[in-house]
Design a protein around this motif. Structure first.
Motif, mmCIF file in Angstrom:
data_model
loop_
_atom_site.group_PDB
_atom_site.id
_atom_site.type_symbol
_atom_site.label_atom_id
_atom_site.label_comp_id
_atom_site.label_asym_id
_atom_site.label_seq_id
_atom_site.Cartn_x
_atom_site.Cartn_y
_atom_site.Cartn_z
ATOM 1 N N LYS A 201 0.581 25.968 -68.880
ATOM 2 C CA LYS A 201 -0.630 25.446 -69.506
ATOM 3 C C LYS A 201 -0.926 23.994 -69.120
ATOM 4 N N GLY A 202 0.027 23.351 -68.440
ATOM 5 C CA GLY A 202 -0.164 21.964 -68.058
ATOM 6 C C GLY A 202 0.093 21.747 -66.581
ATOM 7 N N CYS A 203 -0.469 20.655 -66.056
ATOM 8 C CA CYS A 203 -0.351 20.335 -64.635
ATOM 9 C C CYS A 203 1.103 20.056 -64.266
ATOM 10 N N LEU A 204 1.545 20.599 -63.131
ATOM 11 C CA LEU A 204 2.899 20.383 -62.642
ATOM 12 C C LEU A 204 3.182 18.907 -62.414
ATOM 13 N N LEU A 205 2.189 18.139 -62.007
ATOM 14 C CA LEU A 205 2.403 16.757 -61.589
ATOM 15 C C LEU A 205 2.220 15.753 -62.715
ATOM 16 N N CYS A 206 1.121 15.844 -63.458
ATOM 17 C CA CYS A 206 0.837 14.826 -64.482
ATOM 18 C C CYS A 206 1.016 15.334 -65.906
ATOM 19 N N GLY A 207 1.105 16.658 -66.084
ATOM 20 C CA GLY A 207 1.336 17.217 -67.402
ATOM 21 C C GLY A 207 0.107 17.417 -68.250
ATOM 22 N N VAL A 208 -1.075 17.052 -67.764
ATOM 23 C CA VAL A 208 -2.289 17.214 -68.556
ATOM 24 C C VAL A 208 -2.520 18.691 -68.854
ATOM 25 N N VAL A 209 -2.926 18.987 -70.084
ATOM 26 C CA VAL A 209 -3.177 20.371 -70.488
ATOM 27 C C VAL A 209 -4.534 20.805 -69.950
ATOM 28 N N PHE A 210 -4.564 21.979 -69.316
ATOM 29 C CA PHE A 210 -5.815 22.482 -68.742
ATOM 30 C C PHE A 210 -6.788 22.861 -69.857
ATOM 31 N N LYS A 211 -8.057 22.452 -69.685
ATOM 32 C CA LYS A 211 -9.082 22.759 -70.680
ATOM 33 C C LYS A 211 -10.202 23.625 -70.113
ATOM 34 N N GLN A 212 -10.545 23.415 -68.835
ATOM 35 C CA GLN A 212 -11.651 24.171 -68.254
ATOM 36 C C GLN A 212 -11.258 24.871 -66.966
ATOM 37 N N GLN A 213 -10.437 24.218 -66.142
ATOM 38 C CA GLN A 213 -10.138 24.757 -64.826
ATOM 39 C C GLN A 213 -8.740 24.352 -64.399
ATOM 40 N N LEU A 214 -8.223 25.035 -63.408
ATOM 41 C CA LEU A 214 -6.934 24.702 -62.822
ATOM 42 C C LEU A 214 -6.891 25.255 -61.417
ATOM 43 N N HIS A 215 -5.909 24.848 -60.642
ATOM 44 C CA HIS A 215 -5.683 25.351 -59.295
ATOM 45 C C HIS A 215 -4.281 25.948 -59.281
ATOM 46 N N HIS A 216 -4.180 27.214 -58.931
ATOM 47 C CA HIS A 216 -2.962 27.981 -59.216
ATOM 48 C C HIS A 216 -2.484 28.753 -57.993
ATOM 49 N N CYS A 217 -1.153 28.749 -57.814
ATOM 50 C CA CYS A 217 -0.513 29.579 -56.791
ATOM 51 C C CYS A 217 0.165 30.750 -57.486
ATOM 52 N N GLU A 218 -0.275 31.958 -57.207
ATOM 53 C CA GLU A 218 0.282 33.145 -57.848
ATOM 54 C C GLU A 218 1.685 33.459 -57.339
ATOM 55 N N VAL A 219 1.990 33.052 -56.120
ATOM 56 C CA VAL A 219 3.297 33.363 -55.534
ATOM 57 C C VAL A 219 4.396 32.540 -56.205
ATOM 58 N N CYS A 220 4.141 31.276 -56.451
ATOM 59 C CA CYS A 220 5.170 30.352 -56.955
ATOM 60 C C CYS A 220 4.957 29.928 -58.407
ATOM 61 N N ASN A 221 3.886 30.393 -59.034
ATOM 62 C CA ASN A 221 3.541 29.978 -60.395
ATOM 63 C C ASN A 221 3.442 28.455 -60.495
ATOM 64 N N VAL A 222 2.685 27.880 -59.600
ATOM 65 C CA VAL A 222 2.424 26.447 -59.594
ATOM 66 C C VAL A 222 0.971 26.215 -59.994
ATOM 67 N N SER A 223 0.753 25.303 -60.950
ATOM 68 C CA SER A 223 -0.603 24.986 -61.400
ATOM 69 C C SER A 223 -0.798 23.473 -61.355
ATOM 70 N N ILE A 224 -1.923 23.039 -60.786
ATOM 71 C CA ILE A 224 -2.227 21.623 -60.626
ATOM 72 C C ILE A 224 -3.637 21.365 -61.138
#
Length: 651
Positions: A201-224
């Motif tokens: 639910k939060g960015c991998l790098l800064c920790g901000v909680v997503f509210k409207q959008q995110l960028h996600h890798c389905e293979v590695c479960n990475v969200s930025i």
């Protein structure tokens, strides 16, 4: 000391920094996380610049204006706009021979004017635009990618056939894009409701909680997050303040203890390969020397505090001796967590390394002899009286507007000016938890103001930073820890919405207990423990903070209604008289008699005569010590409260 430089993009000298700062670059006007840029070190001027924006070439030749060279300069924001995108600008390039200007984006890294047919974004060509026609606030238009509103003046792409519009950055990142912290796979743009359930639910790098959008890798479960996609954090940094070696980003979720601040982190630390050093990205390049609003002296950053039982001067929690923090060279036991010291409500954002210490504060008075002083607020000499005379109940301290009681005081032999001894010693400048900048003592005691802490309308001395930040000297003199007889534990400043345990009113500033759910608002916390004289009793009245009823019901001598013995009230220890607090302190009790309010139309008058004054509106004989005289059209009206005044004015 960091090198301060003069650059044409800003009116003040700029200080280079390597910490992560979230804000708007005043050069390119982009809102993002800025690392390794420049910032202004002047009071209340926290402008920041990307490094490349601040160090833009002093002169360029540009294809859009081939006839003359363009020079980098600071421009008037109110009257300057870019000749290409029409956006207003503060720093940019201008022609000395004609009225041609370019902002830094259009001059150095303009987006392409046309994006040709591109099926993964839109089926038609997209035209670059500055969105001037969106200035009409009656029309609401949103980006087709992120679905957030697009405002006039923002740089956008638009489809002239479909009338679709897109943020420039959304076009770059949609429908997927690679990121430096995850180069293996592209990250797909998703709205929050499109994200898989397993996604973080939060960015991998800064920790901000997503509210409207995110960028996600389905293979590695990475969200930025969007901001970290626009401006990726650097993979390696150098910051001599907090560590002597190069630090490398570890973009993954992991529990670690930050060596710089001693607190735990849960993601993406920077790591030293040479000495096993880990640090939050927010702790990189901590300022070396600063002032905070919880301490009178400067504090300095040290990489390791050393042995000791340290407790933070801001949050009162333990500070680990083996990690970094701030300490005071003049107060051997005073330390602060790095994170607490650099909070936006504690630090004024001014770095002081290499800046000379401010001179000692000017004393509030000059000593004439053992019994006489010359106070800066008054024209005449003041003489001390330590015997604690029993003065008339209407003899009030000009600083705090309270009775002198039995306390030592300074009085003037030529007029009625009088100060408590403690009020005469009030410092002329002080730091306070309610404001990051120092407050100055103002002594025009007949001017009415509203205290931002207790919300009382008052006259007397006050501490002030600007016209919005004013506190009376009673609230301004509260020290931590604050001890009140109603509670067994010490109380501390707290700025959060809470309910006063005595009066039940909600407020944002209070004095709270760290050990239990107890807080007092400033109005209740600073009720005087003793009232020397009152029309209903010649003896001192003492504040009682709730007692069990022993011999039946309690009744107020003034209003003749019941008193709840579990609530606060005033009582006489000699004759048992009991009074509600509201029957002693009213809306005008914090105003010196004779004070003019609202351009002399409202004047506070004492209610100390044998016959109590009659309120013109409610027709009651008020028991409170002060009334308000309202003048209109040559007619004087006496009212006992603002409620009665409103009824009279708006009847």
């Amino acid at each position: 000391m960091a090198r301060v430089v003069e650059l044409p993009v800003h009116t003040h000298p700029l200080l280079p920094f390597t910490r992560f700062s979230f804000g708007t670059c005043r050069g390119c006007r982009s809102f993002s996380m800025i690392y390794g840029g420049y910032r202004c070190n002047e009071i209340e001027c926290d402008n920041m610049f990307h490094k490349e924006c601040a160090e833009s070439s002093p002169e360029i030749n540009h294809s859009s204006h081939p006839d003359h060279p363009l020079k980098l300069t600071f421009l008037d924001f109110q009257s300057s706009s870019c000749s290409i995108c029409q956006d207003s600008l503060e720093a940019g390039y201008s022609c000395s021979e004609c009225d041609f200007k370019l902002d830094l984006v259009c001059a150095t890294k303009p987006p392409p004017l046309v994006i040709l047919e591109k099926s993964n974004v839109h089926k038609h060509p997209l035209q670059f635009s500055h969105g001037t026609k969106l200035d009409d606030t009656s029309s609401y238009r949103e980006c087709k990618v992120c679905t957030t509103r697009v405002f006039g003046g923002q740089k956008i792409y638009e489809c002239r056939q479909c009338e679709f519009i897109y943020h420039v950055e959304c076009v770059k990142l949609f429908p997927e894009a690679y990121h430096t912290s995850h180069p293996e796979h592209p990250l797909k743009y998703l709205k929050c409701d499109e994200a898989p359930d397993y996604a973080n639910k939060g960015c991998l790098l800064c920790g901000v909680v997503f509210k409207q959008q995110l960028h996600h890798c389905e293979v590695c479960n990475v969200s930025i997050c969007y901001m970290c996609m626009i401006d990726p954090p650097p993979l390696a940094v150098v910051s001599p303040t907090t560590h002597e070696h190069q630090l490398h980003l570890i973009p993954r979720r992991m529990i670690f203890t930050c060596n710089a601040c001693g607190t735990q982190g849960d993601r993406s630390p920077y790591f030293c390969l040479e000495c096993n050093f880990m640090i939050h990205r927010d702790c990189i390049d901590l300022p070396r020397v600063i002032n905070i609003n919880r301490h009178d002296h400067r504090i300095s950053y040290t990489r390791r505090l050393g042995h000791g039982e340290w407790k933070c001067g801001v949050c009162r929690r333990k500070v680990d001796e083996f990690y970094g923090g701030y300490s005071c060279s003049k107060c051997s036991g005073y330390v602060v967590h790095s994170g607490c010291a650099t909070r936006s409500d504690v630090w004024d954002k001014i770095e002081l390394e290499g800046t000379p210490e401010e001179p000692e504060e000017i004393a509030p008075f000059v000593v004439i002899d053992d019994n006489t002083i010359k106070h800066f607020s008054h024209d005449h000499h003041l003489h001390i009286n330590k015997d604690g005379p029993s003065l008339h109940e209407n003899t009030l301290c000009k600083a705090c507007a309270f009775q002198i009681c039995s306390e030592s005081s300074y009085s003037c032999g030529q007029c009625d000016f009088i100060l408590h001894e403690k009020c005469a010693n009030l410092p002329r400048r002080k730091r306070h938890a309610c404001q990051v900048h120092p407050l100055s003592l103002k002594t025009d005691y007949e001017e009415a103001s509203t205290c931002i802490l207790c919300h009382n309308l008052f006259t007397g001395f006050r501490y002030q930073y600007d016209y919005l930040n004013i506190i009376d000297v009673r609230c301004g003199s509260v020290l931590e820890p604050f001890v009140h007889k109603s509670h067994p534990h010490p109380l501390y400043y707290a700025r959060n919405k809470s309910t006063c345990s005595e009066c039940g009113k909600e407020g944002y500033w209070n004095l709270s207990c760290d050990e239990c759910d107890f807080s007092l608002d400033f109005k209740c916390a600073l009720l005087p423990p003793t009232v020397m004289k009152h029309r209903y009793d010649d003896h001192p009245l003492f504040l009682s903070c709730g007692e069990s009823c022993v011999d039946g019901e309690y009744w107020c001598e003034a209003c003749e209604t019941k008193v709840n013995p579990k609530k606060w009230f005033y009582t006489c220890n000699d004759c048992g008289v009991i009074l509600h607090i509201a029957c002693i302190f009213g809306e005008f009790s914090y105003l010196l008699p004779g004070s003019a309010i609202s351009l002399d139309e409202q004047v506070v008058i004492p209610n100390t005569s044998i016959c109590r004054l009659l309120c013109f509106v409610c027709n009651s004989r008020c028991m409170l010590p002060s009334f308000l005289k309202y003048s209109e059209g040559g007619v004087d009206v006496q009212v006992c409260s603002y409620k009665c005044l409103d009824k009279y004015v708006f009847h």
